[in-house]
Design a protein around this motif. Structure first.
Motif, mmCIF file in Angstrom:
data_model
loop_
_atom_site.group_PDB
_atom_site.id
_atom_site.type_symbol
_atom_site.label_atom_id
_atom_site.label_comp_id
_atom_site.label_asym_id
_atom_site.label_seq_id
_atom_site.Cartn_x
_atom_site.Cartn_y
_atom_site.Cartn_z
ATOM 1 N N MET A 253 0.823 -1.213 0.000
ATOM 2 C CA MET A 253 0.000 0.000 0.000
ATOM 3 C C MET A 253 0.853 1.259 0.000
ATOM 4 O O MET A 253 0.473 2.272 -0.593
ATOM 5 C CB MET A 253 -0.974 -0.030 1.173
ATOM 6 C CG MET A 253 -2.110 -1.000 0.920
ATOM 7 S SD MET A 253 -3.636 -0.592 1.758
ATOM 8 C CE MET A 253 -3.308 -1.385 3.311
ATOM 9 N N ASP A 254 1.995 1.225 0.648
ATOM 10 C CA ASP A 254 2.883 2.381 0.595
ATOM 11 C C ASP A 254 3.309 2.667 -0.841
ATOM 12 O O ASP A 254 3.359 3.833 -1.261
ATOM 13 C CB ASP A 254 4.117 2.130 1.471
ATOM 14 C CG ASP A 254 5.058 3.327 1.479
ATOM 15 O OD1 ASP A 254 4.650 4.401 1.952
ATOM 16 O OD2 ASP A 254 6.193 3.193 0.991
ATOM 17 N N GLU A 255 3.599 1.597 -1.608
ATOM 18 C CA GLU A 255 3.979 1.786 -3.010
ATOM 19 C C GLU A 255 2.827 2.381 -3.818
ATOM 20 O O GLU A 255 3.043 3.223 -4.692
ATOM 21 C CB GLU A 255 4.407 0.441 -3.627
ATOM 22 C CG GLU A 255 5.714 -0.110 -3.078
ATOM 23 C CD GLU A 255 6.901 0.772 -3.380
ATOM 24 O OE1 GLU A 255 6.976 1.304 -4.511
ATOM 25 O OE2 GLU A 255 7.752 0.943 -2.489
ATOM 26 N N ALA A 287 0.998 -2.153 11.197
ATOM 27 C CA ALA A 287 2.282 -2.374 10.527
ATOM 28 C C ALA A 287 2.677 -1.152 9.699
ATOM 29 O O ALA A 287 3.857 -0.769 9.662
ATOM 30 C CB ALA A 287 2.205 -3.617 9.643
ATOM 31 N N TYR A 288 1.699 -0.534 9.049
ATOM 32 C CA TYR A 288 1.979 0.659 8.246
ATOM 33 C C TYR A 288 2.513 1.782 9.130
ATOM 34 O O TYR A 288 3.495 2.452 8.800
ATOM 35 C CB TYR A 288 0.717 1.107 7.514
ATOM 36 C CG TYR A 288 0.959 2.207 6.508
ATOM 37 C CD1 TYR A 288 1.257 1.910 5.181
ATOM 38 C CD2 TYR A 288 0.898 3.544 6.879
ATOM 39 C CE1 TYR A 288 1.495 2.915 4.257
ATOM 40 C CE2 TYR A 288 1.143 4.564 5.966
ATOM 41 C CZ TYR A 288 1.440 4.240 4.654
ATOM 42 O OH TYR A 288 1.694 5.237 3.739
ATOM 43 N N HIS A 289 1.850 1.982 10.254
ATOM 44 C CA HIS A 289 2.282 3.041 11.178
ATOM 45 C C HIS A 289 3.685 2.769 11.695
ATOM 46 O O HIS A 289 4.522 3.674 11.792
ATOM 47 C CB HIS A 289 1.291 3.153 12.336
ATOM 48 C CG HIS A 289 1.600 4.289 13.271
ATOM 49 N ND1 HIS A 289 2.266 4.099 14.461
ATOM 50 C CD2 HIS A 289 1.363 5.624 13.170
ATOM 51 C CE1 HIS A 289 2.409 5.269 15.065
ATOM 52 N NE2 HIS A 289 1.880 6.206 14.308
ATOM 53 N N GLU A 290 3.970 1.508 12.004
ATOM 54 C CA GLU A 290 5.289 1.150 12.522
ATOM 55 C C GLU A 290 6.371 1.334 11.462
ATOM 56 O O GLU A 290 7.474 1.813 11.760
ATOM 57 C CB GLU A 290 5.275 -0.308 12.990
ATOM 58 C CG GLU A 290 6.607 -0.779 13.571
ATOM 59 C CD GLU A 290 6.571 -2.214 14.039
ATOM 60 O OE1 GLU A 290 7.655 -2.784 14.267
ATOM 61 O OE2 GLU A 290 5.463 -2.784 14.175
ATOM 62 N N GLN A 291 6.061 0.978 10.210
ATOM 63 C CA GLN A 291 7.064 1.053 9.148
ATOM 64 C C GLN A 291 7.272 2.454 8.593
ATOM 65 O O GLN A 291 8.391 2.829 8.240
ATOM 66 C CB GLN A 291 6.675 0.114 8.001
ATOM 67 C CG GLN A 291 6.833 -1.370 8.323
ATOM 68 C CD GLN A 291 6.335 -2.249 7.192
ATOM 69 O OE1 GLN A 291 5.148 -2.519 7.073
ATOM 70 N NE2 GLN A 291 7.259 -2.684 6.341
ATOM 71 N N TYR A 292 6.178 3.241 8.517
ATOM 72 C CA TYR A 292 6.257 4.517 7.809
ATOM 73 C C TYR A 292 5.929 5.734 8.669
ATOM 74 O O TYR A 292 5.982 6.863 8.177
ATOM 75 C CB TYR A 292 5.347 4.476 6.570
ATOM 76 C CG TYR A 292 5.678 3.306 5.677
ATOM 77 C CD1 TYR A 292 6.865 3.272 4.945
ATOM 78 C CD2 TYR A 292 4.833 2.194 5.600
ATOM 79 C CE1 TYR A 292 7.190 2.177 4.147
ATOM 80 C CE2 TYR A 292 5.153 1.101 4.800
ATOM 81 C CZ TYR A 292 6.331 1.095 4.087
ATOM 82 O OH TYR A 292 6.663 0.007 3.300
ATOM 83 N N GLY A 293 5.572 5.512 9.935
ATOM 84 C CA GLY A 293 5.365 6.628 10.852
ATOM 85 C C GLY A 293 4.157 7.481 10.551
ATOM 86 O O GLY A 293 4.102 8.657 10.935
ATOM 87 N N ALA A 294 3.178 6.931 9.840
ATOM 88 C CA ALA A 294 1.960 7.681 9.497
ATOM 89 C C ALA A 294 0.752 6.775 9.652
ATOM 90 O O ALA A 294 0.870 5.546 9.655
ATOM 91 C CB ALA A 294 2.042 8.194 8.063
ATOM 92 N N GLN A 295 -0.417 7.396 9.803
ATOM 93 C CA GLN A 295 -1.663 6.645 9.852
ATOM 94 C C GLN A 295 -2.111 6.348 8.424
ATOM 95 O O GLN A 295 -2.194 7.269 7.600
ATOM 96 C CB GLN A 295 -2.753 7.445 10.585
ATOM 97 C CG GLN A 295 -2.426 7.786 12.021
ATOM 98 C CD GLN A 295 -2.352 6.571 12.919
ATOM 99 O OE1 GLN A 295 -2.933 5.524 12.613
ATOM 100 N NE2 GLN A 295 -1.630 6.686 14.028
ATOM 101 N N LEU A 296 -2.382 5.091 8.133
ATOM 102 C CA LEU A 296 -2.775 4.706 6.779
ATOM 103 C C LEU A 296 -3.997 5.485 6.318
ATOM 104 O O LEU A 296 -4.064 5.945 5.169
ATOM 105 C CB LEU A 296 -3.063 3.204 6.728
ATOM 106 C CG LEU A 296 -3.514 2.640 5.377
ATOM 107 C CD1 LEU A 296 -2.463 2.889 4.302
ATOM 108 C CD2 LEU A 296 -3.808 1.144 5.501
ATOM 109 N N GLU A 297 -4.972 5.663 7.205
ATOM 110 C CA GLU A 297 -6.187 6.389 6.831
ATOM 111 C C GLU A 297 -5.877 7.818 6.390
ATOM 112 O O GLU A 297 -6.467 8.331 5.438
ATOM 113 C CB GLU A 297 -7.185 6.439 7.995
ATOM 114 C CG GLU A 297 -7.558 5.098 8.568
ATOM 115 C CD GLU A 297 -6.721 4.744 9.790
ATOM 116 O OE1 GLU A 297 -5.470 4.788 9.674
ATOM 117 O OE2 GLU A 297 -7.302 4.434 10.831
ATOM 118 N N ASP A 298 -4.929 8.465 7.080
ATOM 119 C CA ASP A 298 -4.586 9.844 6.734
ATOM 120 C C ASP A 298 -3.942 9.923 5.351
ATOM 121 O O ASP A 298 -4.229 10.841 4.572
ATOM 122 C CB ASP A 298 -3.624 10.426 7.776
ATOM 123 C CG ASP A 298 -4.268 10.575 9.154
ATOM 124 O OD1 ASP A 298 -5.509 10.555 9.218
ATOM 125 O OD2 ASP A 298 -3.524 10.698 10.140
#
Length: 318
Positions: A253-255, A287-298
């Protein structure tokens, strides 16, 4: 236990699917339904059974009629197919994604994703649906269409029916960690992805067993197996999907949310959210928050627009 459909819920979804012929779609009602029906796949199963015109019982699942899929994709274009995929039986969804991968210019990592992040029953169901929809087996199409050197690995992955219990043979896991290490360290002219022992371990062992094997690998060699796989992208994705689906999906999802992502990459946002909304979305968000330091929803809210954005956020569970 089945949760009965309320009359107003049925009405909202019926209205959505009445868009055939240009009657229009109540998009706000659709977004609302997505949120209310999250974590209730049994309601969607009832919906498929009640829509005899749209769905037909076929091989243990209710399949979408092909003509209706074509029209509905046009009607729901602004939703980027979310409603069509959301209503579809998960077996059919996976079978159609796999077929697209094999017959169009999609990356084969979607095959790895389906084979390694579904349960044994779900993967078997996808194979049943593939057979019913396309009159060939998924295994034979993978063997025929994948000409790269990872063909045997993919055939083994889609053919798997893994043990789902928690029983683990620690000594065997330790032994197979050493087997993997030996294969990786001695890989030369022949690519690691063609190594029979590597394929055997990754395509037959249970996921709990493999997680313990990967743990022993790190203890023995001081690195994760992913780090030691180097340029073997197909093997890396296989290990990631088997070891930690939430971590893998957060990376996907980050990609998709990066500026400049191509169409195939962007399509993965819909695919992941629709397929994982009822499974492990909370773990993916963590996991997204831990890896990328942001809230996925945001990030989704910032990178997407309109009712498509609202539909995604409803499924993500904002």
């Amino acid at each position: 236990m089945d949760v009965p459909l309320a009359a107003e819920e049925c009405e909202a979804i019926t209205r959505a699917f009445s868009g055939l012929g240009g009657l229009g779609v109540d998009e706000e009602a659709l977004v609302s339904a997505l949120g209310k029906w999250r974590h209730q796949p049994e309601k969607r199963a009832q919906l498929r059974k009640s829509f005899a015109g749209f769905f037909t019982a076929d091989g243990g699942f209710e399949r979408f009629e092909d003509d209706y899929i074509h029209y509905l994709k046009i009607e729901f274009a602004r939703f980027k197919n979310i409603m069509v995929l959301w209503a579809m039986h998960p077996w059919e969804r996976d079978a159609r994604w796999a077929n697209d991968v094999l017959h169009k210019a999609h990356p084969f990592d979607i095959i790895v994703e389906i084979a390694c992040t579904r349960s044994s029953e779900e993967l078997l169901g996808a194979r049943i649906a593939y057979h019913a929809l396309f009159h060939r087996s998924l295994e034979e199409d993978v063997a025929y269409h994948v000409r790269e050197n990872f063909s045997n690995l993919l055939v083994g992955l889609v053919s798997a029916y893994r043990y789902e219990g928690d029983s683990i043979n620690e000594e065997m896991a330790k032994s197979e960690a050493k087997t993997l290490g030996t294969a990786i360290k001695s890989a030369g002219v022949r690519n690691l992805v063609e190594n029979g022992e590597v394929i055997r371990i990754l395509t037959t062992r249970s996921k709990p067993h493999l997680r313990v094997t990967f743990k022993y690998y790190r203890e023995m060699y001081g690195k994760s197996i992913e780090e030691d796989l180097g340029d073997e992208l197909c093997l890396q994705e296989t290990v990631q999907c088997l070891d930690s689906p939430p971590k893998y999906f957060s990376k996907v999802m980050d990609e998709t949310l990066k500026d400049g992502a191509d169409k195939n990459t962007k399509d993965a946002l819909t695919r992941v959210i629709v397929s994982r909304a009822d499974v492990d979305m909370e773990e993916i968000k963590a996991a997204y928050h831990e890896q990328y330091g942001a809230q996925l929803e945001d990030v989704i809210a910032m990178k997407t627009l309109g009712n498509y954005r609202d539909a995604l956020l409803s499924l993500v569970g904002q």
